[in-house]
Each structure stands twice: as structure tokens, then as C-alpha cells.
Design a protein around this motif. Sequence first.
Motif, PDB file in Angstrom:
ATOM      1  N   ASP A 141       0.859  -1.201   0.000  1.00  0.00           N
ATOM      2  CA  ASP A 141       0.000   0.000   0.000  1.00  0.00           C
ATOM      3  C   ASP A 141       0.889   1.243   0.000  1.00  0.00           C
ATOM      4  OD1 ASP A 141      -2.504  -1.057  -0.187  1.00  0.00           O
ATOM      5  OD2 ASP A 141      -2.871  -1.102   1.964  1.00  0.00           O
ATOM      6  N   THR A 142       1.921   1.224   0.816  1.00  0.00           N
ATOM      7  CA  THR A 142       2.850   2.358   0.818  1.00  0.00           C
ATOM      8  C   THR A 142       3.596   2.429  -0.509  1.00  0.00           C
ATOM      9  OG1 THR A 142       3.102   2.048   3.183  1.00  0.00           O
ATOM     10  CG2 THR A 142       4.681   3.510   2.126  1.00  0.00           C
ATOM     11  N   GLY A 143       4.002   1.265  -1.022  1.00  0.00           N
ATOM     12  CA  GLY A 143       4.665   1.233  -2.331  1.00  0.00           C
ATOM     13  C   GLY A 143       3.779   1.848  -3.403  1.00  0.00           C
ATOM     14  N   SER A 144       2.479   1.535  -3.376  1.00  0.00           N
ATOM     15  CA  SER A 144       1.617   2.076  -4.427  1.00  0.00           C
ATOM     16  C   SER A 144       1.344   3.553  -4.216  1.00  0.00           C
ATOM     17  CB  SER A 144       0.329   1.266  -4.584  1.00  0.00           C
ATOM     18  OG  SER A 144      -0.314   1.148  -3.366  1.00  0.00           O
ATOM     19  N   SER A 145       1.282   4.014  -2.965  1.00  0.00           N
ATOM     20  CA  SER A 145       1.143   5.462  -2.718  1.00  0.00           C
ATOM     21  C   SER A 145       2.363   6.180  -3.285  1.00  0.00           C
ATOM     22  CB  SER A 145       1.056   5.760  -1.222  1.00  0.00           C
ATOM     23  OG  SER A 145       0.055   4.996  -0.625  1.00  0.00           O
ATOM     24  N   LEU A 146       3.531   5.657  -2.956  1.00  0.00           N
ATOM     25  CA  LEU A 146       4.784   6.256  -3.428  1.00  0.00           C
ATOM     26  C   LEU A 146       4.837   6.292  -4.957  1.00  0.00           C
ATOM     27  CD1 LEU A 146       7.749   7.188  -2.871  1.00  0.00           C
ATOM     28  CD2 LEU A 146       8.382   4.758  -2.828  1.00  0.00           C
ATOM     29  N   ARG A 147       4.566   5.158  -5.577  1.00  0.00           N
ATOM     30  CA  ARG A 147       4.646   5.120  -7.051  1.00  0.00           C
ATOM     31  C   ARG A 147       3.564   5.991  -7.681  1.00  0.00           C
ATOM     32  NH1 ARG A 147       9.507   3.825  -6.372  1.00  0.00           N
ATOM     33  NH2 ARG A 147      10.090   1.636  -6.412  1.00  0.00           N
ATOM     34  N   GLY A 148       2.374   5.990  -7.093  1.00  0.00           N
ATOM     35  CA  GLY A 148       1.281   6.820  -7.619  1.00  0.00           C
ATOM     36  C   GLY A 148       1.672   8.290  -7.616  1.00  0.00           C
ATOM     37  N   ILE A 149       2.281   8.729  -6.528  1.00  0.00           N
ATOM     38  CA  ILE A 149       2.708  10.126  -6.418  1.00  0.00           C
ATOM     39  C   ILE A 149       3.836  10.400  -7.424  1.00  0.00           C
ATOM     40  CG2 ILE A 149       3.812  11.800  -4.874  1.00  0.00           C
ATOM     41  CD1 ILE A 149       2.341  10.120  -2.557  1.00  0.00           C
ATOM     42  N   GLU A 150       4.821   9.482  -7.454  1.00  0.00           N
ATOM     43  CA  GLU A 150       5.964   9.665  -8.367  1.00  0.00           C
ATOM     44  C   GLU A 150       5.559   9.765  -9.832  1.00  0.00           C
ATOM     45  OE1 GLU A 150      10.049   7.748  -7.624  1.00  0.00           O
ATOM     46  OE2 GLU A 150       8.593   6.302  -6.882  1.00  0.00           O
ATOM     47  N   ILE A 151       4.684   8.874 -10.266  1.00  0.00           N
ATOM     48  CA  ILE A 151       4.329   8.857 -11.701  1.00  0.00           C
ATOM     49  C   ILE A 151       3.254   9.894 -12.020  1.00  0.00           C
ATOM     50  CG2 ILE A 151       5.017   6.424 -12.032  1.00  0.00           C
ATOM     51  CD1 ILE A 151       1.953   5.780 -12.168  1.00  0.00           C
ATOM     52  N   GLU A 152       2.892  10.693 -11.016  1.00  0.00           N
ATOM     53  CA  GLU A 152       1.910  11.777 -11.189  1.00  0.00           C
ATOM     54  C   GLU A 152       0.569  11.238 -11.673  1.00  0.00           C
ATOM     55  OE1 GLU A 152       3.845  15.082 -13.334  1.00  0.00           O
ATOM     56  OE2 GLU A 152       5.742  14.259 -12.589  1.00  0.00           O
ATOM     57  N   ALA A 153       0.139  10.159 -11.023  1.00  0.00           N
ATOM     58  CA  ALA A 153      -1.174   9.581 -11.348  1.00  0.00           C
ATOM     59  C   ALA A 153      -2.268  10.539 -10.875  1.00  0.00           C
ATOM     60  CB  ALA A 153      -1.323   8.222 -10.666  1.00  0.00           C
ATOM     61  N   ASP A 154      -3.394  10.527 -11.597  1.00  0.00           N
ATOM     62  CA  ASP A 154      -4.533  11.368 -11.182  1.00  0.00           C
ATOM     63  C   ASP A 154      -5.239  10.778  -9.973  1.00  0.00           C
ATOM     64  OD1 ASP A 154      -4.178  13.068 -13.431  1.00  0.00           O
ATOM     65  OD2 ASP A 154      -5.117  11.524 -14.677  1.00  0.00           O
ATOM     66  N   VAL A 155      -5.104   9.457  -9.811  1.00  0.00           N
ATOM     67  CA  VAL A 155      -5.835   8.775  -8.738  1.00  0.00           C
ATOM     68  C   VAL A 155      -5.198   7.414  -8.480  1.00  0.00           C
ATOM     69  CG1 VAL A 155      -7.458   7.600 -10.312  1.00  0.00           C
ATOM     70  CG2 VAL A 155      -8.224   8.181  -8.001  1.00  0.00           C
ATOM     71  N   MET A 156      -5.351   6.918  -7.255  1.00  0.00           N
ATOM     72  CA  MET A 156      -4.997   5.534  -7.005  1.00  0.00           C
ATOM     73  C   MET A 156      -6.300   4.744  -6.903  1.00  0.00           C
ATOM     74  SD  MET A 156      -3.527   3.404  -3.799  1.00  0.00           S
ATOM     75  CE  MET A 156      -2.242   4.495  -3.286  1.00  0.00           C
ATOM     76  N   LEU A 157      -6.424   3.700  -7.697  1.00  0.00           N
ATOM     77  CA  LEU A 157      -7.599   2.832  -7.605  1.00  0.00           C
ATOM     78  C   LEU A 157      -7.192   1.613  -6.800  1.00  0.00           C
ATOM     79  CD1 LEU A 157      -8.989   2.968 -11.272  1.00  0.00           C
ATOM     80  CD2 LEU A 157      -9.478   4.488  -9.342  1.00  0.00           C
ATOM     81  N   LYS A 158      -7.788   1.483  -5.614  1.00  0.00           N
ATOM     82  CA  LYS A 158      -7.409   0.370  -4.750  1.00  0.00           C
ATOM     83  C   LYS A 158      -8.451  -0.738  -4.859  1.00  0.00           C
ATOM     84  CE  LYS A 158      -6.565  -0.692   0.124  1.00  0.00           C
ATOM     85  NZ  LYS A 158      -5.588  -1.760   0.034  1.00  0.00           N
ATOM     86  N   GLY A 159      -8.081  -1.765  -5.605  1.00  0.00           N
ATOM     87  CA  GLY A 159      -8.983  -2.897  -5.808  1.00  0.00           C
ATOM     88  C   GLY A 159      -8.941  -3.832  -4.614  1.00  0.00           C
ATOM     89  N   THR A 160     -10.122  -4.078  -4.013  1.00  0.00           N
ATOM     90  CA  THR A 160     -10.183  -4.965  -2.843  1.00  0.00           C
ATOM     91  C   THR A 160     -11.308  -5.960  -3.062  1.00  0.00           C
ATOM     92  OG1 THR A 160     -11.790  -3.561  -1.718  1.00  0.00           O
ATOM     93  CG2 THR A 160      -9.469  -3.079  -1.304  1.00  0.00           C
ATOM     94  N   ARG A 161     -11.656  -6.719  -2.011  1.00  0.00           N
ATOM     95  CA  ARG A 161     -12.801  -7.644  -2.167  1.00  0.00           C
ATOM     96  C   ARG A 161     -14.061  -7.080  -1.529  1.00  0.00           C
ATOM     97  NH1 ARG A 161     -12.542 -11.417   2.379  1.00  0.00           N
ATOM     98  NH2 ARG A 161     -10.810 -10.747   3.687  1.00  0.00           N
ATOM     99  N   VAL A 162     -13.972  -5.895  -0.896  1.00  0.00           N
ATOM    100  CA  VAL A 162     -15.195  -5.222  -0.427  1.00  0.00           C
ATOM    101  C   VAL A 162     -15.468  -4.027  -1.333  1.00  0.00           C
ATOM    102  CG1 VAL A 162     -15.280  -5.915   1.999  1.00  0.00           C
ATOM    103  CG2 VAL A 162     -13.831  -4.002   1.331  1.00  0.00           C
ATOM    104  N   ASP A 163     -16.735  -3.567  -1.340  1.00  0.00           N
ATOM    105  CA  ASP A 163     -17.110  -2.574  -2.355  1.00  0.00           C
ATOM    106  C   ASP A 163     -16.935  -1.131  -1.900  1.00  0.00           C
ATOM    107  OD1 ASP A 163     -19.152  -2.616  -0.573  1.00  0.00           O
ATOM    108  OD2 ASP A 163     -20.766  -2.721  -2.029  1.00  0.00           O
ATOM    109  N   GLY A 164     -16.120  -0.906  -0.883  1.00  0.00           N
ATOM    110  CA  GLY A 164     -15.850   0.462  -0.459  1.00  0.00           C
ATOM    111  C   GLY A 164     -15.488   0.517   1.014  1.00  0.00           C
TER     112      GLY A 164
END
Length: 236
Positions: free
Chosen positions: A141-164
Motif C-alpha cells: 500500500d505504501t509502495g503504491s502510494s509512493l509510485r502513484g505520487i511519483e508517476i503523477e497519477a490522477d488517482v490511485m484505484l485500490k482494488g479490494t474484495r469489499v465494495d468500499g
Amino acid sequence: MARFKRILLKLSGESLMGEKKYGIDEKRLGEYAQQIKEIHEMGVQIGIVIGGGNIFRGLSGAGKGFDRVKGDQMGMLATVINSLGLSSALVAAGVKARVLTAIRMEPIGEFYTKWKAIEAMENGEVVIMSAGTGNPFFTTDTGSSLRGIEIEADVMLKGTRVDGIYTADPEKDPTATKFDEITYDEVLARGLKVMDLTATCMCKENNLPIIVFDMDTVGNLKKVMSGENIGTLVHN
Ligand code: UDP
């Protein structure tokens, strides 16, 4: 029309198990690849970080006598295994995909840099950024936050098994209600377990919104990208 131009998709290793107790379920892997293909066809630039919990977790290893740092390194290698599996499934589905690694291990994958990732995404490749942050004591989760910020993503989509995100764990408390959106401050104040604290704080400080949604229901990723109101949006 896609709602976002560039996304960071976080997939959990645990979900890759599907109905199995360990490892990779080929059916689930294929479904993930198809869902990613659908949004790739919408012209979205896609960066992916995938966990390793279906194979090994450093913290639970430490509880069984493993050295924590070695256990975390095993966990990071587990994310590389999952990333290779996903890239293989994507290529089989006709989508160009490339694995980058946070720890040097050519020829398995090229060493990660922000610029390599962006260049590949701009060229239409799906980029899977593996081995987490490359450091122990972090999570994917921290890795994806870091990479999301670095690559200047508009959003992080966190796919899980619950709907929110719910007021309480919906699997334990039947009165729990779902948030359509919530602020980072409220997530922190309520102590909601959306991601670990490090990951949550990084997203808050760097203003990266996340959408938590059920990725295990086929078609949901496209629905999120098309602007359908599913999942929970977390923002500042
Ligand atoms: N890990 C790590 N550093 C990182 C990312 C991951 O040490 O930057 C290790 C950690 O041991 C973790 C394991 O990799 O338990 C698998 O990742 P995670 O538990 O986040 O996967 P998920 O729960 O998403 O399947």
C-alpha cells in the motif's frame, strides 16, 4: 470517455488466490487481465502495484521465527512473482506490459525509475512496478502510494474484495454503512483501516485521491473509469 488520464491501480496479492488457499488462481488472474484490457482500450495510462500476501508476508513470517528484514525481502520477491504472472496474463490478452523492479534483478525486470515508467505508459504499455518500495518495514500500500505520487497519477484505484469503505467491518457488523466519499482527515480520525497509516498519510500529504472498490467483480474497473458511482472516494 475515461474519467482519469493516468492511474495507479493497486491490486492485492491475497485476492489473486481466488478460491485457493495459497498462490495464484489462474481464473482470477485472467479476469484481472481482461478488466485491465478493457480500460487500456479506453486510452488510460496504467501503472500497477500488486501485493504479495498470497505468497508471503514479512510480519506473519516474523511471528513464525523468520528474521523480519529477510521476511520482508521474501514478501517483496513475492510481489515480483505476482507481477510476472500478471504481465504474462496481460500479454496473453494482447496488452503490452512491462515489469519494473524496485530491487535490481535484471533480466527479470528493469530497475525502476519514474522516467522509465512514464515513458512506457506514454507508449501505451501497462507498467507493473514490483518489489514494493524496495525496503523492509513497508507494505505494498505504501509502495503504491509512493509510485502513484511519483508517476503523477490522477488517482490511485485500490482494488479490494469489499465494495468500499464502511463505518465498521461489514463482514462483522451488519449495521455498518458505506461511505460514497470521505476525507483523509475523517479516515484518520475514525481510525478506519483503508490502508496502513504510512500509506494514508503519504496520499494525504501529496494530495493523491484514492477510490476503494471491489475489483473481484468483473466489469467494476471499467465502471469506476467510466464515472459510475461505485466504491468510496477518499480525498483531502
Ligand atoms: N514488503 C516490504 N516492503 C515494501 C512492500 C512490501 O517489505 O515496500 C513486504 C512485506 O513483508 C509485505 C509483503 O511484502 O508483508 C507483501 O506485501 P503486502 O502484505 O503489502 O501484500 P498484500 O497484502 O497487498 O497482498
